[in-house]
Design a protein around this motif. Structure first.
Motif, mmCIF file in Angstrom:
data_model
loop_
_atom_site.group_PDB
_atom_site.id
_atom_site.type_symbol
_atom_site.label_atom_id
_atom_site.label_comp_id
_atom_site.label_asym_id
_atom_site.label_seq_id
_atom_site.Cartn_x
_atom_site.Cartn_y
_atom_site.Cartn_z
ATOM 1 N N TYR A 123 25.262 -27.895 3.709
ATOM 2 C CA TYR A 123 25.048 -29.086 2.895
ATOM 3 C C TYR A 123 26.284 -29.906 2.541
ATOM 4 N N GLU A 124 27.468 -29.428 2.835
ATOM 5 C CA GLU A 124 28.635 -30.251 2.559
ATOM 6 C C GLU A 124 28.711 -31.419 3.550
ATOM 7 N N ASP A 125 29.147 -32.562 3.055
ATOM 8 C CA ASP A 125 29.383 -33.721 3.922
ATOM 9 C C ASP A 125 30.752 -33.510 4.572
ATOM 10 N N ARG A 126 30.808 -32.570 5.503
ATOM 11 C CA ARG A 126 32.068 -32.012 5.977
ATOM 12 C C ARG A 126 32.950 -33.017 6.710
ATOM 13 N N HIS A 127 32.349 -33.971 7.360
ATOM 14 C CA HIS A 127 33.137 -34.927 8.142
ATOM 15 C C HIS A 127 33.858 -35.948 7.269
ATOM 16 N N HIS A 128 33.526 -35.993 5.978
ATOM 17 C CA HIS A 128 34.189 -36.925 5.071
ATOM 18 C C HIS A 128 35.162 -36.225 4.124
ATOM 19 N N VAL A 129 35.388 -34.932 4.353
ATOM 20 C CA VAL A 129 36.375 -34.197 3.564
ATOM 21 C C VAL A 129 37.752 -34.453 4.179
ATOM 22 N N LEU A 130 38.736 -34.731 3.331
ATOM 23 C CA LEU A 130 40.055 -35.139 3.807
ATOM 24 C C LEU A 130 41.113 -34.076 3.504
ATOM 25 N N TYR A 131 42.070 -33.944 4.418
ATOM 26 C CA TYR A 131 43.144 -32.972 4.226
ATOM 27 C C TYR A 131 43.963 -33.282 2.971
#
Length: 202
Positions: A123-131
Motif C-alpha cells: 500500500y505504500e506509494d513507493r514510486h513517490h518516496v524520495l531519498y
C-alpha cells in the motif's frame, strides 16, 4: 482506501495494541522499582515507542481518519524493521522468555515488523518516496538517543546494553550509536531502492 486494506490495517492494529498493552501489564507485574519509574522505563524502550507508532498508524488507516504522504509508511517500516533486526542479532540471546511473555516478545520483535513490511509492499506509494526524505526520518532515532543518554545520566537506567554508558563508557556508546545510524540509513536506502523497482502484485 479499499475495504481489504482497512481490514488488514485493523487486524494489524489490534495485534499491535494487544502486544503493547500485554507487555505493559507484564512489566508492571514484574517490576523491580517504584511504579512511576517502571512506567517511565516502559516508555524508554525504542521497541515500545516504535510499536506504538506503528499501531497508531494502522489504527488511523483502519478508521480512514488520515491520509499519509508518500514516505510516511516507509519511515515507519524502516523503524520497525530496525527493531526486529537489532533484536534478532543483538538481543535475542540475552534472555529466554516463556508463556505469554514469549508470545508478546515475538509479536513486538518479529510478527509486527513482518506485517509492516507486507503492508508497506502492498500500500505504500513507493514510486513517490524520495531519498532526500531519509534525513528527516533520522530525527526520531536521534531524539531517542539524546533522551536515553540524558535520562540515563540522571537515573542510571539504560534500556539496551549497547547504549549503557555505565558499562561501556560514553565513547563506545557513541560509536555504537554511529553504526546504528549507518544501519538506519542503509535500510532506508534499501527500502526506497527496492520499492521503486519491485512491482506490486494485486
Amino acid at each position: 482506501m479499499k475495504p481489504e486494506q482497512k481490514t488488514l490495517a485493523l487486524i494489524f492494529a489490534l495485534l499491535g495494541w494487544f502486544a503493547i498493552i500485554a507487555q505493559f501489564v507484564l512489566m508492571l507485574q514484574n517490576r523491580v522499582t517504584f511504579l512511576p519509574e517502571t512506567i517511565t522505563r516502559f516508555f524508554s524502550f525504542f521497541t515500545i515507542l516504535t510499536n506504538i507508532m506503528t499501531a497508531v498508524f494502522f489504527t488511523t488507516q483502519a478508521l480512514g481518519k488520515r491520509k499519509y504522504k508518500a514516505g510516511a509508511l516507509t519511515a515507519i517500516t524502516v523503524y520497525i524493521t530496525i527493531v526486529g533486526l537489532v533484536y534478532q542479532v543483538l538481543l535475542r540471546h540475552l534472555w529466554a522468555p516463556t508463556g505469554l511473555q514469549k508470545m508478546v516478545d515475538e509479536l513486538l520483535h518479529s510478527v509486527i515488523p513482518v506485517l509492516a513490511i507486507f503492508y508497506w509492499y502492498r500500500y505504500e506509494d513507493r514510486h513517490h518516496v524520495l531519498y532526500r526524505q531519509i534525513a528527516g526520518w533520522l530525527l526520531y532515532p536521534l531524539a531517542y538517543l539524546v533522551y536515553i543518554l540524558i535520562r540515563g545520566h540522571f537515573s542510571g537506567f539504560y534500556p539496551y546494553p549497547f547504549v549503557d554508558v555505565v558499562q561501556l563508557g560514553l565513547g563506545q556508546v557513541l560509536i555504537n550509536a554511529f553504526f546504528l545510524f549507518i544501519l538506519f540509513g542503509v535500510i532506508a536506502v534499501l527500502f526506497i531502492f527496492i520499492g521503486k523497482r519491485v512491482k506490486k502484485i494485486d
